[in-house]
Design a protein around this motif. Structure first.
Motif, PDB file in Angstrom:
ATOM      1  N   ILE A 180      52.933  47.153  35.813  1.00 34.24           N
ATOM      2  CA  ILE A 180      51.674  47.748  36.366  1.00 34.24           C
ATOM      3  C   ILE A 180      50.829  46.197  36.324  1.00 34.24           C
ATOM      4  N   ASN A 181      50.029  46.053  37.866  1.00 37.95           N
ATOM      5  CA  ASN A 181      49.303  45.649  37.423  1.00 37.95           C
ATOM      6  C   ASN A 181      47.727  46.088  37.787  1.00 37.95           C
ATOM      7  N   ARG A 182      46.309  44.907  36.970  1.00 36.71           N
ATOM      8  CA  ARG A 182      45.343  45.726  37.008  1.00 36.71           C
ATOM      9  C   ARG A 182      44.347  44.755  37.315  1.00 36.71           C
ATOM     10  N   THR A 183      43.628  44.431  38.308  1.00 37.56           N
ATOM     11  CA  THR A 183      42.970  43.574  38.360  1.00 37.56           C
ATOM     12  C   THR A 183      41.132  43.974  38.757  1.00 37.56           C
ATOM     13  N   SER A 184      40.600  42.990  37.597  1.00 45.39           N
ATOM     14  CA  SER A 184      39.118  43.803  38.315  1.00 45.39           C
ATOM     15  C   SER A 184      38.379  42.187  38.809  1.00 45.39           C
ATOM     16  N   ILE A 185      37.968  42.816  40.011  1.00 48.90           N
ATOM     17  CA  ILE A 185      37.649  41.414  41.206  1.00 48.90           C
ATOM     18  C   ILE A 185      35.898  42.243  39.842  1.00 48.90           C
ATOM     19  N   VAL A 186      35.290  40.779  40.124  1.00 50.53           N
ATOM     20  CA  VAL A 186      34.202  40.277  39.824  1.00 50.53           C
ATOM     21  C   VAL A 186      33.157  39.977  39.747  1.00 50.53           C
ATOM     22  N   LYS A 187      31.832  39.375  40.368  1.00 47.00           N
ATOM     23  CA  LYS A 187      31.372  39.033  41.407  1.00 47.00           C
ATOM     24  C   LYS A 187      30.074  39.244  40.931  1.00 47.00           C
TER      25      LYS A 187
END
Length: 176
Positions: free
Chosen positions: A154-161
């Motif tokens: 399971i891959n969890r990616t947090s996208i941050v700006k």
């Protein structure tokens, strides 16, 4: 007044530090052991969702992957198909470094992705230019991969700006 300000700063630091993610070494005793090269070899398939900053589902996707290695150098081709019909291709050029870290490059990745695995977990960070409306946005991706079985993670990616999480991608990746 100075005492109240000091107390406020201490509380703020405590709250912010409690929200930070653990270091990947925290998972050193977890099983099964994640071997990046062994898992990302051959054909793989991923199924996932994209969520916005509120946690609302914005897209679904399927990714076909093909990975091959020559020594400590690997190439992972990813073909994305989104539920709205959009397609995307990313080709990762991966290096397994002598110190145990992993680095990667791709055409939409700004600079070099860097990461490390420990136990059943792999963590890496990279900056990506993603399409947005009629332009692109530079964003930071914080990727955590959790090996559940030898053939599934399971891959969890947090996208941050601007230091704020603006979205998440969750994938289940399976070896075929």
């Amino acid at each position: 007044m100075k005492l109240i300000k000091s107390f406020f700063v201490i509380c703020l630091v405590a709250v912010l530090s409690s929200c930070s993610a653990p270091d990947v070494e925290h998972y050193q005793n977890s099983q099964p052991t994640f071997d990046f090269k062994a898992f990302f070899s051959g054909k793989l398939k991923a199924y996932g969702v994209v969520q916005d900053y509120k946690g609302e589902l914005t897209r679904k996707l399927v990714v076909d992957m093909d990975a091959e290695w020559k020594g400590n150098k690997g190439v992972i081709e990813e073909d994305f198909v989104y539920d709205d019909g959009e397609t995307q291709k990313r080709i990762w050029y991966i290096t397994l470094n002598d110190d145990g870290s992993i680095s990667g490059e791709a055409s939409d990745v700004l600079g070099i992705a860097s990461g490390r695995s420990s136990g059943s977990v792999f963590h890496w960070n990279y900056d990506v230019e993603i399409p947005y409306q009629d332009d692109t946005l530079e964003t930071h991706f914080d990727d955590w991969m959790y090996l559940v079985t030898p053939n599934r993670l399971i891959n969890r990616t947090s996208i941050v700006k601007f230091g704020i999480e603006v979205g998440q991608v969750t994938l289940v990746i399976e070896k075929l």
